[in-house]
Design an enzyme around this catalytic site. Structure first.
Site, short mmCIF file in Angstrom:
data_model
loop_
_atom_site.label_atom_id
_atom_site.label_comp_id
_atom_site.label_asym_id
_atom_site.label_seq_id
_atom_site.Cartn_x
_atom_site.Cartn_y
_atom_site.Cartn_z
N HIS A 126 1.07 0.83 -13.25
CA HIS A 126 1.86 -0.34 -13.65
C HIS A 126 3.34 0.05 -13.69
CE1 HIS A 126 2.66 -4.17 -15.54
NE2 HIS A 126 3.49 -3.52 -16.35
N GLY A 146 0.79 -1.23 0.00
CA GLY A 146 0.00 0.00 0.00
C GLY A 146 0.82 1.28 0.00
N ASN A 192 -5.32 2.36 -12.85
CA ASN A 192 -4.30 1.45 -12.34
C ASN A 192 -2.93 2.08 -12.53
OD1 ASN A 192 -3.22 -1.10 -11.43
ND2 ASN A 192 -2.68 -1.55 -13.56
N MET A 242 -3.60 -7.51 -7.33
CA MET A 242 -2.95 -8.57 -8.09
C MET A 242 -3.91 -9.52 -8.82
SD MET A 242 0.08 -7.64 -7.76
CE MET A 242 1.03 -9.00 -8.43
C1 GRF Z 1 3.52 -1.21 -7.56
O1 GRF Z 1 4.83 -1.43 -8.02
C2 GRF Z 1 2.55 -1.09 -8.71
O2 GRF Z 1 3.11 -0.59 -9.87
C3 GRF Z 1 2.15 -2.53 -8.95
O3 GRF Z 1 2.12 -3.09 -7.65
C4 GRF Z 1 2.99 -2.39 -6.79
C5 GRF Z 1 2.19 -1.96 -5.58
O4 GRF Z 1 2.96 -1.48 -4.53
N1 GRF Z 1 0.91 -2.57 -9.68
P1 GRF Z 1 2.28 -0.85 -3.24
O5 GRF Z 1 1.36 -1.90 -2.62
O6 GRF Z 1 1.54 0.38 -3.64
O7 GRF Z 1 3.43 -0.56 -2.31
#
Ligand code: GRF
Length: 190
Positions: free
Chosen positions: A110, A11, A108, A91
């Protein structure tokens, strides 16, 4: 602008958005944080900030959402009057019903410069391929995997001695700037 956030992990992107709101760099409100992982740290971060946090329950699929999860989420998004569903490290693939219910309102982030390196561990894919520049992309979600119209991108250099971990950390620094900035753009668009 009311945001609902959906994530499976640490997060840190949610935290960056929450920090941008509290420092008045982003005019928005996070009305709820949801996760498909019961002990995901994103839920704990939300609770610490006094934001409504909920585990979405068991799912019959491993890599995508099921009907129960989608229906619960749709109900909550309506109750919370969310303008945008913000995916931050979620995920699972989202199914058509949720996408059509919230068309153009799911976004989203990425960890690559899409359309290069969609899918898992994009930073590792970039390293293995040998590109010299990668980055992150904020985009609308459609039914494809890491597809949908691009809202904003930030680039990151790949350095000769990078490991997957160092490169991912450098990309995440830029994600934490990119996500609040993209949301600012959306809030200005009204
Ligand atoms: C990030 O690297 C994002 O690009 C990918 O998942 C990761 C999430 O990280 N989709 P976090 O939970 O926000 O620390």
């Amino acid at each position: 602008m009311k945001l609902a956030i959906l994530g499976s992990g640490s997060g840190s992107n949610f935290q960056a958005i929450a920090d941008a709101i509290s420092s008045k760099q982003l005019d928005a409100e996070i009305t709820g944080v949801f996760s498909d992982v019961p002990d995901a740290f994103i839920l704990e971060r939300a609770r610490r900030l006094g934001i409504y946090a909920e585990y979405l329950g068991d799912c019959i699929f491993k890599t995508r959402t099921d009907k129960n999860m989608e229906q619960l989420l749709i109900a909550r998004l309506h109750e919370l009057e969310a303008d945008y569903l913000v995916l931050a490290g979620f995920m699972r693939m989202i199914k058509a019903e949720l996408i059509s219910t919230f068309s153009n309102a799911i976004i989203n982030i990425h960890p690559s410069l899409l359309p290069a390196f969609p899918g898992l561990a994009a930073w590792k894919q970039a390293l293995d391929y040998g590109v010299k520049i990668t980055g992150c992309t904020v985009h609308y979600v459609d039914s494809g995997m890491d597809m949908g119209k691009i809202i904003l991108q930030r680039s990151v250099p790949v350095l000769p001695d990078d490991t997957p971990e160092t490169l991912h950390a450098r990309i995440q620094e830029q994600e934490h700037i990119a996500y609040p900035e993209a949301l600012r753009m959306l809030s200005r668009m009204g």
